[in-house]
Each structure stands twice: as structure tokens, then as C-alpha cells.
Design an enzyme around this catalytic site. Structure first.
Site, PDB file in Angstrom:
ATOM      1  N   LEU A 153       0.813  -1.219   0.000  1.00 53.88           N
ATOM      2  CA  LEU A 153       0.000   0.000   0.000  1.00 53.88           C
ATOM      3  C   LEU A 153       0.847   1.270   0.000  1.00 53.88           C
ATOM      4  CD1 LEU A 153      -0.052   1.384   3.066  1.00 53.88           C
ATOM      5  CD2 LEU A 153      -1.627  -0.469   3.499  1.00 53.88           C
ATOM      6  N   CYS A 265       9.377   4.271   3.629  1.00 54.29           N
ATOM      7  CA  CYS A 265       9.638   2.977   2.990  1.00 54.29           C
ATOM      8  C   CYS A 265      10.786   2.988   1.977  1.00 54.29           C
ATOM      9  CB  CYS A 265       8.375   2.476   2.301  1.00 54.29           C
ATOM     10  SG  CYS A 265       7.078   2.118   3.492  1.00 54.29           S
ATOM     11  N   LYS A 328       5.193  13.545   0.517  1.00 52.79           N
ATOM     12  CA  LYS A 328       4.474  13.587  -0.766  1.00 52.79           C
ATOM     13  C   LYS A 328       3.080  14.111  -0.450  1.00 52.79           C
ATOM     14  CE  LYS A 328       2.430   8.985  -0.641  1.00 52.79           C
ATOM     15  NZ  LYS A 328       2.173   7.741  -1.339  1.00 52.79           N
ATOM     16  N   ARG A 335       8.279  11.486   7.458  1.00 52.83           N
ATOM     17  CA  ARG A 335       9.493  10.671   7.589  1.00 52.83           C
ATOM     18  C   ARG A 335      10.351  10.829   6.338  1.00 52.83           C
ATOM     19  NH1 ARG A 335       7.132   4.920   8.955  1.00 52.83           N
ATOM     20  NH2 ARG A 335       5.463   5.768   7.666  1.00 52.83           N
TER      21      ARG A 335
HETATM   22  C1  UDX Z   1       5.894   3.128  -1.290  1.00 49.01           C
HETATM   23  C2  UDX Z   1       5.460   2.085  -2.342  1.00 49.01           C
HETATM   24  O1  UDX Z   1       4.879   2.761  -3.467  1.00 49.01           O
HETATM   25  C3  UDX Z   1       4.468   1.114  -1.745  1.00 49.01           C
HETATM   26  O2  UDX Z   1       4.121   0.107  -2.696  1.00 49.01           O
HETATM   27  C4  UDX Z   1       5.097   0.468  -0.513  1.00 49.01           C
HETATM   28  O3  UDX Z   1       4.169  -0.401   0.099  1.00 49.01           O
HETATM   29  C5  UDX Z   1       5.532   1.535   0.487  1.00 49.01           C
HETATM   30  O4  UDX Z   1       6.424   2.453  -0.152  1.00 49.01           O
HETATM   31  P1  UDX Z   1       4.825   5.341  -0.238  1.00 49.01           P
HETATM   32  O5  UDX Z   1       6.028   5.421   0.639  1.00 49.01           O
HETATM   33  O6  UDX Z   1       3.472   5.591   0.328  1.00 49.01           O
HETATM   34  O7  UDX Z   1       4.749   3.889  -0.941  1.00 49.01           O
HETATM   35  O8  UDX Z   1       5.074   6.428  -1.380  1.00 49.01           O
HETATM   36  P2  UDX Z   1       5.100   6.453  -2.978  1.00 49.01           P
HETATM   37  O9  UDX Z   1       3.788   6.889  -3.506  1.00 49.01           O
HETATM   38  O10 UDX Z   1       5.667   5.208  -3.525  1.00 49.01           O
HETATM   39  O11 UDX Z   1       6.132   7.654  -3.191  1.00 49.01           O
HETATM   40  C6  UDX Z   1       7.458   7.569  -2.647  1.00 49.01           C
HETATM   41  C7  UDX Z   1       8.235   8.826  -2.903  1.00 49.01           C
HETATM   42  O12 UDX Z   1       8.618   8.901  -4.275  1.00 49.01           O
HETATM   43  C8  UDX Z   1       7.525  10.145  -2.590  1.00 49.01           C
HETATM   44  O13 UDX Z   1       8.427  10.975  -1.888  1.00 49.01           O
HETATM   45  C9  UDX Z   1       7.192  10.706  -3.950  1.00 49.01           C
HETATM   46  O14 UDX Z   1       7.129  12.118  -3.945  1.00 49.01           O
HETATM   47  C10 UDX Z   1       8.360  10.202  -4.784  1.00 49.01           C
HETATM   48  N1  UDX Z   1       8.089  10.056  -6.219  1.00 49.01           N
HETATM   49  C11 UDX Z   1       7.136   9.207  -6.657  1.00 49.01           C
HETATM   50  C12 UDX Z   1       8.843  10.787  -7.144  1.00 49.01           C
HETATM   51  O15 UDX Z   1       9.726  11.561  -6.757  1.00 49.01           O
HETATM   52  N2  UDX Z   1       8.612  10.616  -8.476  1.00 49.01           N
HETATM   53  C13 UDX Z   1       7.660   9.770  -8.933  1.00 49.01           C
HETATM   54  O16 UDX Z   1       7.507   9.672 -10.180  1.00 49.01           O
HETATM   55  C14 UDX Z   1       6.893   9.038  -8.007  1.00 49.01           C
END
Ligand code: UDX
Length: 457
Positions: A153, A265, A328, A335
Site C-alpha cells: 500500500l 519505505c 508527498k 518521515r
Molecule cells: C511506497 C510504495 O509505493 C508502496 O508500494 C510500498 O508499500 C511503500 O512504499 P509510499 O512510501 O506511500 O509507498 O510512497 P510512494 O507513492 O511510492 O512515493 C514515494 C516517494 O517517491 C515520494 O516521496 C514521492 O514524492 C516520490 N516520487 C514518486 C517521485 O519523486 N517521483 C515519482 O515519479 C513518483
């Protein structure tokens, strides 16, 4: 089924509420009584869209309850999900103390056959070690079996991702048909809805999760590496990413250039995975993850550099407005937030920094008391020498840059995330520096046929 969810953080609280929503009897377990008290009243202790509604519904029907007692949990559950945190240790490896403590507390109370299912992200081999612990500590020994079913998730989409996941993974020991059958029963509604299910051994199940997060992090750092090259040559990484995304083999998801990834994560999981591979003698295979991490950290440094440049080479006496604190949009989680890392670095270098975020201000205040905080996007921009766009909340895209230009000391925008209409900002009199869109440098002039650039010559 009667299930327990041990650990009621982002993952566990959401999982418990969603399992109750699927019709199961659920007992959420957490040692933090403040947290379980809030959850028992249907109040999530963090912001997650849609969670309050299903939490209230579950608590209202009586199908969802919370406790801090492992004895009650063991007495109640046919299946126990482990959803506690696995934070990063100072050496980069995963800290498994919450997991071993959960199993250590639960196991001595397990007096009848049941299945214990790990959901937390762990180094490969953890499930096997916990199986040994269960055998040793549970009074009925082999009657409690251990399975692994990682969770994918995303924060901000946690409910939707739990109730409509892309896939289900069922990891079980060889010949353990009972665990697999119990998990298929828990997830029956999802399996019937056509969610693909991968049934595999424990180690593969653990690896699927770390591999998925590593791939996502690699994709983000790939496009941010392209951004570094674009900056050097005066090209536009936004257009480059759009063009790559049209290739259906590449796709546009997680190809958004900008300030890079943060959160609880991706950063810790790639470090933990690389460290685990080294322990296993397969370090070279994952050496690239160190570079993925390095590229990601350099984005933050680059944004600080752009800000110093926008402020005329010094941060002394400069006031900087920062839009965004959450790692995000769609969450109040800070975190390893790239936005706050940049804000803190600017403060460290002498700037006055004022931060606004629609959801994450309370969390940011607690962790970064040295920063100033504003109650609106406009208030954060007031009287600043530069305004930084660091988390792409939709609210920021809706701000009219024209009246804002009259309220700042200098109309300079440093843009680290997508979502602002930069033509509109420039039209309103702002100068805009954008990550991944550089001025061409003289040394990048035409390469000559002998491989030397004109500058070398
Ligand atoms: C992530 C995984 O997507 C999820 O499957 C796992 O279970 C937990 O870790 P999450 O930490 O909620 O989920 O965030 P995610 O939506 O994956 O974004 C992670 C980071 O990447 C954010 O800081 C976001 O801003 C950044 N990001 C995302 C980018 O910089 N560029 C992108 O194109 C996509």
C-alpha cells in the site's frame, strides 16, 4: 474469520479496518494505549483519506476492536497479521526488534492451531527465523504456522490499495497448505474480484516486496539522473520524461523528475536490501542501489544550490518560503521528507525558513522546531526572497502568482516538483528555477569529431 492485526501504524490500522470492512471479526493490537483508544473511537491517529469512514463503520458494527493485550489477541485469533514497523538502524540494516518482540509476546499465549502472517517489509530470511521462534515459544509447537504476505500500500491511497490491490502474495513453507488456505479465505472477496495471486515460498515472498520498492526507487532515480544531465546541457527533463512515458514498455508512472523519493519505505528499504545482499555475499548484485540512493540525495543538495544562487549567492539575512513538508501530497507523514530536509539545510546555512503544508504542520513542528511555520500558502510566501515548491499539493497549483508577487521581497520561485503552471508564474513577473532544467554551461559546447569538445580544444 477471526483475525488480529498486531501493530496499528499506517499499515496495521488500515489493514485492520479494511479486513473488518471485508466482513471479518478483527482485533487490532498495539502497545500504545493512546493509539488504540483513538482507533477504538473510530479516529485514525494520522491522516489517511477514507480511513476514518471505514474505521467508524467497523467500530460501529462491533466487528473491529482494539486491545493492548497479547493474551486476548492469542485467545481471539485464528490468524494473526504482524504489521509492526521495521525502521532503519544507523548502519542501514532493518531493525527487527518490534517484530521479534511481537512474536515473543504472542507466541507463549498460542494454545491452539493458528496462522501467523508477516506483512512488514523485512530482510530475506526473517520469516525463517521467526518460524524457529514460534516453534520454540508456542506451547503447542508446530500448531502455529508462519506465512508471509507483504503489503504494497501507498500512503494517501492505503484503503484503496488494501481493498483493490494489484496483486496478493502468499508466502508459505513447503507443504504448508493450511497457511495458504487460511490466507485465501481471508482474501476471498479480493480473489473472487479477480486480484492476481502469487503463491510462493517464504523467501521469495519477502524478496518480492523489497524488489518492488527497489524497482520504483530505481525508476525515480533514473529520471533524476537524466535531470542532472539535462541541467548540465540546458535540456528539459520534463519533456524528456514525457517522451519516454509514451513508450509503453517504459510507462510514465514513477518517472516524475523532481526532488526525489522520501517517506518511511523507499529510502530505508533500498538501504536495507543492499545491506542484506552484502551479508548474503550478493552485494555486487545490488551495488547499483547505493547509486540510486546517492542520486536521490543529490537532488536535495541541488535544490539548496539553486536556492543559494537564486538568492544572489548567500543565504545570510534571506527569508525563504517553503511550500510543502509532507514527503508527498495526500499524507501528513514527514518521515525522510525531501521538503523538510531542504528546509533544514537552508536554515542550517543561515536563512530564515518559513514552511507551510496543508496537513503535515503538526508533525513538522515537533520534529523541526527550528523552522518557522505559517498557516497558509500565502502567509509562507509573505516577505520572502525566494519561494520553494517542494511537495506538490494541488492547493499550490491553484494559487494565483500575480497578487503573490506583490507580497514577496523578490519574486523568485525555485520549483522542485510538478504541478505549477510556470508560464503563468513567469507571466506574473516571477523568475523560475526548475530542477532538471538548466542553463547550458560553456564546457558542454559541441563535441568535436576527435572526441574533444570545443572548450577542450
Ligand atoms: C511506497 C510504495 O509505493 C508502496 O508500494 C510500498 O508499500 C511503500 O512504499 P509510499 O512510501 O506511500 O509507498 O510512497 P510512494 O507513492 O511510492 O512515493 C514515494 C516517494 O517517491 C515520494 O516521496 C514521492 O514524492 C516520490 N516520487 C514518486 C517521485 O519523486 N517521483 C515519482 O515519479 C513518483
Amino acid at each position: 474469520m477471526r483475525i488480529t492485526v498486531i501493530g496499528c501504524g499506517y499499515l496495521g490500522a488500515t489493514h485492520a479496518a479494511c479486513m473488518a470492512d471485508l466482513g471479518h471479526e478483527v482485533l487490532g493490537v498495539d502497545v500504545d494505549q493512546e493509539k488504540t483508544a483513538a482507533l477504538a473511537e473510530g479516529r485514525p491517529p494520522f491522516f489517511e483519506p477514507g480511513l476514518a469512514r471505514i474505521l467508524e463503520r467497523g467500530v460501529g458494527t462491533g466487528r473491529l476492536r482494539f486491545t493492548d493485550s497479547y493474551a486476548d489477541a492469542a485467545e481471539f485469533g485464528e490468524l494473526h497479521f504482524l504489521a509492526v514497523g521495521t525502521p532503519q538502524r544507523p548502519d542501514g540494516r532493518a531493525d527487527l526488534r518490534q517484530l521479534t518482540s511481537a512474536v515473543g509476546e504472542l507466541a507463549p499465549h498460542l494454545r491452539r492451531p493458528c496462522v501467523v502472517v508477516g506483512k512488514s517489509t523485512v530482510p530475506v530470511g526473517t520469516a525463517e527465523a521467526l518460524t524457529g521462534m514460534l516453534r520454540q515459544l508456542a506451547p503447542v509447537g508446530g500448531a502455529a504456522s508462519l506465512a508471509w504476505s507483504p503489503e504494497f500500500l501507498r500512503e494517501g491511497h492505503a484503503v484503496e490499495d488494501t481493498l483493490r490491490p494489484d496483486r496478493l502474495v502468499i508466502g508459505r513453507a513447503e507443504g504448508d497448505t493450511r497457511s495458504a488456505a487460511a490466507l485465501r479465505e481471508v482474501y476471498r472477496a479480493l480473489v473472487l474480484a479477480g486480484v492476481p495471486t502469487v503463491e510462493t515460498d517464504l523467501a521469495t515472498a519477502e524478496l518480492i516486496k523489497t524488489a518492488a520498492n527497489s524497482f520504483l526507487a530505481t525508476k525515480i532515480s533514473f529520471i533524476n539522473a537524466m535531470a542532472e544531465v539535462c541541467e548540465a546541457v540546458g535540456a528539459d527533463v520534463g519533456q524528456l520524461a514525457d517522451a519516454l512515458a509514451h513508450d509503453s514498455r517504459i510507462g510514465g508512472q514513477f518517472l516524475q523528475p523532481g526532488l526525489g523519493f522520501g517517506g518511511g519505505c523507499l529510502p530505508k528499504d533500498i538501504r536495507g536490501f543492499a545491506a542484506r545482499a552484502e551479508e548474503l555475499g550478493a552485494g555486487r548484485a545490488l551495488a547499483f542501489l547505493r547509486e540510486v540512493d546517492g542520486i536521490n540525495v543529490r537532488r536535495r543538495e541541488r535544490l539548496v544550490e539553486l536556492t543559494v544562487r537564486a538568492c544572489g549567492g548567500t543565504l545570510d539575512g534571506r527569508r525563504i518560503g517553503v511550500w510543502g513538508a509532507a514527503f508527498k501530497p495526500g499524507t501528513d507523514d514527514i518521515r525522510d521528507s525531501p521538503a523538510l530536509a531542504v528546509a533544514a539545510a537552508l536554515r542550517e546555512r543561515g536563512a530564515e525558513v518559513v514552511v507551510y503544508d496543508p496537513r503535515a504542520l503538526d508533525n513538522a513542528r515537533k520534529t523541526f522546531p527550528g523552522l518557522e511555520y505559517a498557516e497558509s500558502a500565502t502567509a509562507a510566501a509573505e516577505g520572502t526572497d525566494a519561494l520553494l515548491h517542494l511537495t506538490e499539493w494541488r492547493e499550490f497549483g491553484a494559487v494565483d502568482p500575480a497578487p503573490l508577487a506583490a507580497r514577496v521581497r523578490a519574486a523568485r520561485l525555485v520549483d522542485g516538483r510538478p504541478g505549477l503552471d510556470l508560464d503563468r508564474w513567469r507571466g506574473a513577473g516571477w523568475t523560475c528555477d526548475v530542477l532538471g532544467r538548466g542553463e547550458p554551461r560553456p564546457e558542454t559546447a559541441v563535441p568535436s569529431p576527435d572526441g574533444k569538445t570545443e572548450v577542450d580544444v
